[in-house]
Write a protein that holds these residues in place. Structure first.
Motif, PDB file in Angstrom:
ATOM      1  N   ALA A  81     -65.838 -33.103 -19.545  1.00  0.00           N
ATOM      2  CA  ALA A  81     -66.189 -34.029 -20.621  1.00  0.00           C
ATOM      3  C   ALA A  81     -65.378 -35.315 -20.538  1.00  0.00           C
ATOM      4  N   VAL A  82     -64.061 -35.187 -20.344  1.00  0.00           N
ATOM      5  CA  VAL A  82     -63.225 -36.396 -20.300  1.00  0.00           C
ATOM      6  C   VAL A  82     -63.509 -37.226 -19.052  1.00  0.00           C
ATOM      7  N   ILE A  83     -63.982 -36.553 -17.991  1.00  0.00           N
ATOM      8  CA  ILE A  83     -64.320 -37.281 -16.762  1.00  0.00           C
ATOM      9  C   ILE A  83     -65.636 -38.036 -16.940  1.00  0.00           C
ATOM     10  N   ILE A  84     -66.666 -37.316 -17.401  1.00  0.00           N
ATOM     11  CA  ILE A  84     -67.992 -37.931 -17.565  1.00  0.00           C
ATOM     12  C   ILE A  84     -67.967 -39.027 -18.620  1.00  0.00           C
ATOM     13  N   GLN A  85     -67.226 -38.780 -19.698  1.00  0.00           N
ATOM     14  CA  GLN A  85     -67.188 -39.753 -20.792  1.00  0.00           C
ATOM     15  C   GLN A  85     -66.102 -40.815 -20.605  1.00  0.00           C
ATOM     16  N   ARG A  86     -65.406 -40.745 -19.451  1.00  0.00           N
ATOM     17  CA  ARG A  86     -64.422 -41.749 -19.052  1.00  0.00           C
ATOM     18  C   ARG A  86     -63.330 -41.937 -20.101  1.00  0.00           C
ATOM     19  N   LYS A  87     -62.735 -40.789 -20.470  1.00  0.00           N
ATOM     20  CA  LYS A  87     -61.655 -40.798 -21.443  1.00  0.00           C
ATOM     21  C   LYS A  87     -60.366 -40.287 -20.793  1.00  0.00           C
ATOM     22  N   SER A  88     -59.265 -40.472 -21.481  1.00  0.00           N
ATOM     23  CA  SER A  88     -57.971 -40.046 -20.952  1.00  0.00           C
ATOM     24  C   SER A  88     -57.857 -38.523 -20.938  1.00  0.00           C
ATOM     25  N   ILE A  89     -57.141 -38.003 -19.933  1.00  0.00           N
ATOM     26  CA  ILE A  89     -56.913 -36.557 -19.838  1.00  0.00           C
ATOM     27  C   ILE A  89     -56.102 -36.059 -21.034  1.00  0.00           C
ATOM     28  N   LYS A  90     -55.430 -36.974 -21.727  1.00  0.00           N
ATOM     29  CA  LYS A  90     -54.653 -36.592 -22.906  1.00  0.00           C
ATOM     30  C   LYS A  90     -55.551 -36.004 -23.990  1.00  0.00           C
ATOM     31  N   ASN A  91     -56.814 -36.420 -24.024  1.00  0.00           N
ATOM     32  CA  ASN A  91     -57.759 -35.850 -24.989  1.00  0.00           C
ATOM     33  C   ASN A  91     -57.932 -34.353 -24.746  1.00  0.00           C
ATOM     34  N   PHE A  92     -57.985 -33.977 -23.478  1.00  0.00           N
ATOM     35  CA  PHE A  92     -58.140 -32.569 -23.109  1.00  0.00           C
ATOM     36  C   PHE A  92     -56.881 -31.773 -23.416  1.00  0.00           C
ATOM     37  N   THR A  93     -55.716 -32.303 -23.036  1.00  0.00           N
ATOM     38  CA  THR A  93     -54.460 -31.569 -23.257  1.00  0.00           C
ATOM     39  C   THR A  93     -54.178 -31.394 -24.748  1.00  0.00           C
ATOM     40  N   LYS A  94     -54.470 -32.419 -25.544  1.00  0.00           N
ATOM     41  CA  LYS A  94     -54.276 -32.295 -26.993  1.00  0.00           C
ATOM     42  C   LYS A  94     -55.229 -31.252 -27.566  1.00  0.00           C
ATOM     43  N   ALA A  95     -56.470 -31.232 -27.049  1.00  0.00           N
ATOM     44  CA  ALA A  95     -57.446 -30.237 -27.504  1.00  0.00           C
ATOM     45  C   ALA A  95     -56.962 -28.827 -27.202  1.00  0.00           C
ATOM     46  N   CYS A  96     -56.377 -28.630 -26.025  1.00  0.00           N
ATOM     47  CA  CYS A  96     -55.847 -27.309 -25.650  1.00  0.00           C
ATOM     48  C   CYS A  96     -54.729 -26.882 -26.599  1.00  0.00           C
ATOM     49  N   THR A  97     -53.835 -27.810 -26.889  1.00  0.00           N
ATOM     50  CA  THR A  97     -52.702 -27.509 -27.784  1.00  0.00           C
ATOM     51  C   THR A  97     -53.193 -27.144 -29.183  1.00  0.00           C
ATOM     52  N   ASP A  98     -54.127 -27.929 -29.700  1.00  0.00           N
ATOM     53  CA  ASP A  98     -54.670 -27.646 -31.038  1.00  0.00           C
ATOM     54  C   ASP A  98     -55.391 -26.295 -31.079  1.00  0.00           C
ATOM     55  N   SER A  99     -56.067 -25.950 -29.990  1.00  0.00           N
ATOM     56  CA  SER A  99     -56.807 -24.684 -29.934  1.00  0.00           C
ATOM     57  C   SER A  99     -55.856 -23.497 -29.971  1.00  0.00           C
ATOM     58  N   ILE A 100     -54.769 -23.582 -29.248  1.00  0.00           N
ATOM     59  CA  ILE A 100     -53.781 -22.493 -29.223  1.00  0.00           C
ATOM     60  C   ILE A 100     -53.212 -22.267 -30.615  1.00  0.00           C
ATOM     61  N   LYS A 101     -52.937 -23.350 -31.321  1.00  0.00           N
ATOM     62  CA  LYS A 101     -52.392 -23.224 -32.677  1.00  0.00           C
ATOM     63  C   LYS A 101     -53.374 -22.512 -33.610  1.00  0.00           C
ATOM     64  N   THR A 102     -54.656 -22.767 -33.401  1.00  0.00           N
ATOM     65  CA  THR A 102     -55.685 -22.213 -34.298  1.00  0.00           C
ATOM     66  C   THR A 102     -55.851 -20.709 -34.133  1.00  0.00           C
ATOM     67  N   ILE A 103     -55.743 -20.208 -32.906  1.00  0.00           N
ATOM     68  CA  ILE A 103     -56.111 -18.809 -32.644  1.00  0.00           C
ATOM     69  C   ILE A 103     -54.928 -17.849 -32.561  1.00  0.00           C
ATOM     70  N   ARG A 104     -53.734 -18.309 -32.887  1.00  0.00           N
ATOM     71  CA  ARG A 104     -52.565 -17.444 -32.726  1.00  0.00           C
ATOM     72  C   ARG A 104     -52.656 -16.154 -33.544  1.00  0.00           C
TER      73      ARG A 104
END
Length: 530
Positions: free
Chosen positions: A357-380
């Motif tokens: 998604a971040v590649i096709i939509q030409r966004k920073s990889i930081k969007n992906f890493t932040k999404a991963c961090t937020d996801s981990i917090k949600t499912i603990r």
């Protein structure tokens, strides 16, 4: 007495979650303890089997957590890249009516994901997507679970039929094809009403005023969508067998739904917005520079990768053999195992799609890493709840390994029900399938467990075996709406942990109604066509 012990895996969770309104964490922990103690005392399940079942539950939890993480990471990534806002703008162009949106997203897009993946993935994807589109969380979870039903009969490229019936002595391509056709025939009465049931449930529980009017004015369109889906499913079952019914049926119906909604055919002029979240803020359409194709591309990648890994044999062989963390013969028990093919998991595919998604939509990889961090917090916290739930499930399922020479609890329940209902079994068969899914969390496992019992009962009452098996699978699909670990998982992805009982109270009626309609359909089919 033994029947009550066997049914404890159903009764105790129902009391804790639905009647006492406990959170799933507390309710399922109590349920696991009660079922385990009763299993050891009354069923003669040894400590080694209990320990192996608990380890099996922990391992299974990891497989579900990966899917949860993937679903959340994809959604959070699309939120970070503003793709969700663009998707919402696209829906506004089709229809701003949330009754239409719930059918397209939860029922049709969810059915497409179900046909390609199954195993609880669709609701985990569609519920948070609907929240992002402005639906209230409880509405999103309830409707996503109800919607993930009709397609479940053929979920994961026909797995509930092909694998679910594989233990029968006459299991072959002919049986699978005949059962698939019979399922779609029965769904001409039962499945056709699911879009209506979704909308009615949403309006009755979450509508604000003029509920009857809001229902009646959308019924013609929901009936059109239901009719399109079930008739196309029947055609595809006749042409292709069970593998692609859900995929092709949902794609066909999506075309009809989008076309009629854009044209305004059978769609009320007033846009129904009663379930719009109070905290939702919609941006003006002109603010979106991303193309609709680019915004939707990660979900298209998900469907493509799911099909690629499940249909193309070399790719399937690779993804199921490399990085395989399956655990067989747990603690030396040959029948106790848990599979986890990491690359084959829908969770891995969802994470890969988020990265694309971040590649096709030409966004920073930081969007992906932040999404991963937020996801981990949600499912603990969810992991602990799932461990308790799945530990109970596997003690129940593995209860056939005991010192008292008793059959397993599922078989005991099935035999008792058969002896009680006799010739009325056609009405009961779907409910047994739903019971299996409620406890095990899988339509495939429910059918694997009960298909031999259903076949034996059909022979005993001189009924049509194919019709009874079809009713079993439809019932197992209905059970998907109320399955505890599905509810726990979907609640987790929309930050609703602790509200599982509220969700089940909303989905229990539709699940039972779907089973009843399937039983009536099976009876009518038997009386008038066989």
């Amino acid at each position: 007495m033994l029947m009550l012990v066997a049914l404890s895996a159903v009764i105790v969770p129902f009391i804790c979650l639905v009647l006492l309104r406990m959170s799933a964490l507390v309710g399922m922990t109590i349920s696991a303890v009660v079922v385990t103690i009763l299993g050891m005392v009354a069923w003669g399940i040894e400590g080694g089997v209990i320990a192996a079942s608990f380890l099996q539950g922990i391992h299974k939890t990891l497989t579900i957590i990966l899917i949860l993480f993937g679903a959340l990471t994809l959604l959070n990534t699309l939120r970070e890249t503003s793709a969700v806002e663009r998707i919402n703008a696209g829906f506004q162009n089709v229809s701003g009516d949330m009754r239409v949106q719930v059918i397209i997203v939860a029922f049709l897009f969810g059915s497409l994901i179900e046909g390609a993946s199954g195993f609880g993935t669709p609701a985990m994807v569609t519920a948070p997507l609907m929240v992002a589109l402005g639906f209230k969380p409880l509405t999103s979870v309830a409707t996503a679970l109800i919607a993930d039903s009709v397609a479940v009969s053929f979920g994961a490229v026909g797995t509930p039929v092909i694998v679910g019936l594989s233990t029968l002595k006459d299991a072959d391509a002919t049986l699978f094809s005949e059962t698939a056709i019979r399922i779609t025939m029965l769904d001409l009465l039962s499945g056709i009403l699911i879009p209506m049931i979704i909308v009615v449930t949403m309006i009755v529980f979450f509508g604000k005023e003029n509920k009857l009017k809001s229902i009646l004015e959308i019924l013609p369109w929901t009936f059109l969508i239901g009719a399109t889906y079930v008739t196309s499913a029947l055609v595809y079952a006749l042409l292709t067998g069970p593998e692609f019914v859900s995929i092709l049926g949902s794609l066909t119906t999506i075309i009809v739904a989008v076309f009629t909604a854009k044209k305004g055919w059978l769609i009320p002029k007033n846009e129904w917005k009663d379930v719009l979240s109070e905290v939702y803020e919609s941006k003006p359409q002109g603010a979106h520079s991303m193309s609709l194709l680019s915004a939707w591309s990660p979900y298209l990648i998900v469907v493509a990768l799911l099909l690629l890994t499940r249909v193309v044999k070399p790719v399937k062989d690779f993804t199921t053999s490399v990085f395989n963390l399956s655990w067989n013969n747990i603690l030396g028990y040959e029948s106790i195992s848990s599979s986890w093919e990491v690359l084959y998991s829908p969770g891995t595919i969802l994470v890969v799609a988020a990265l694309f998604a971040v590649i096709i939509q030409r966004k920073s990889i930081k969007n992906f890493t932040k999404a991963c961090t937020d996801s981990i917090k949600t499912i603990r916290i969810t992991g602990i709840t799932l461990i308790a739930t799945l530990a109970m499930v596997h003690v129940f399922s593995n209860s056939g390994i005991n010192t008292k020479d008793l059959i397993s609890m599922p078989e005991y329940i099935a035999n008792g029900m058969a002896a009680t209902f006799g010739q009325m079994w056609l009405f009961v068969a779907p409910f047994l399938g739903a019971l299996g899914s409620f406890i095990t969390g899988s339509a495939t496992v429910s059918t694997l467990t009960f298909a031999p019992v259903q076949a034996n009962i059909a022979a005993a009452i001189e009924g049509n075996t194919t019709t009874v098996l079809a009713a079993q699978i439809i019932g197992a699909a209905a059970g998907n709406m109320i399955c505890v670990h599905n509810v726990v998982a979907v609640c987790a992805v929309v930050n609703m942990a602790g509200k599982e009982g509220s969700v089940i109270r909303k989905t229990l009626g539709p699940a039972l109604l779907y089973c009843l309609l399937a039983g009536i359909s099976a009876y009518i089919f038997t009386v008038f066509f066989l």
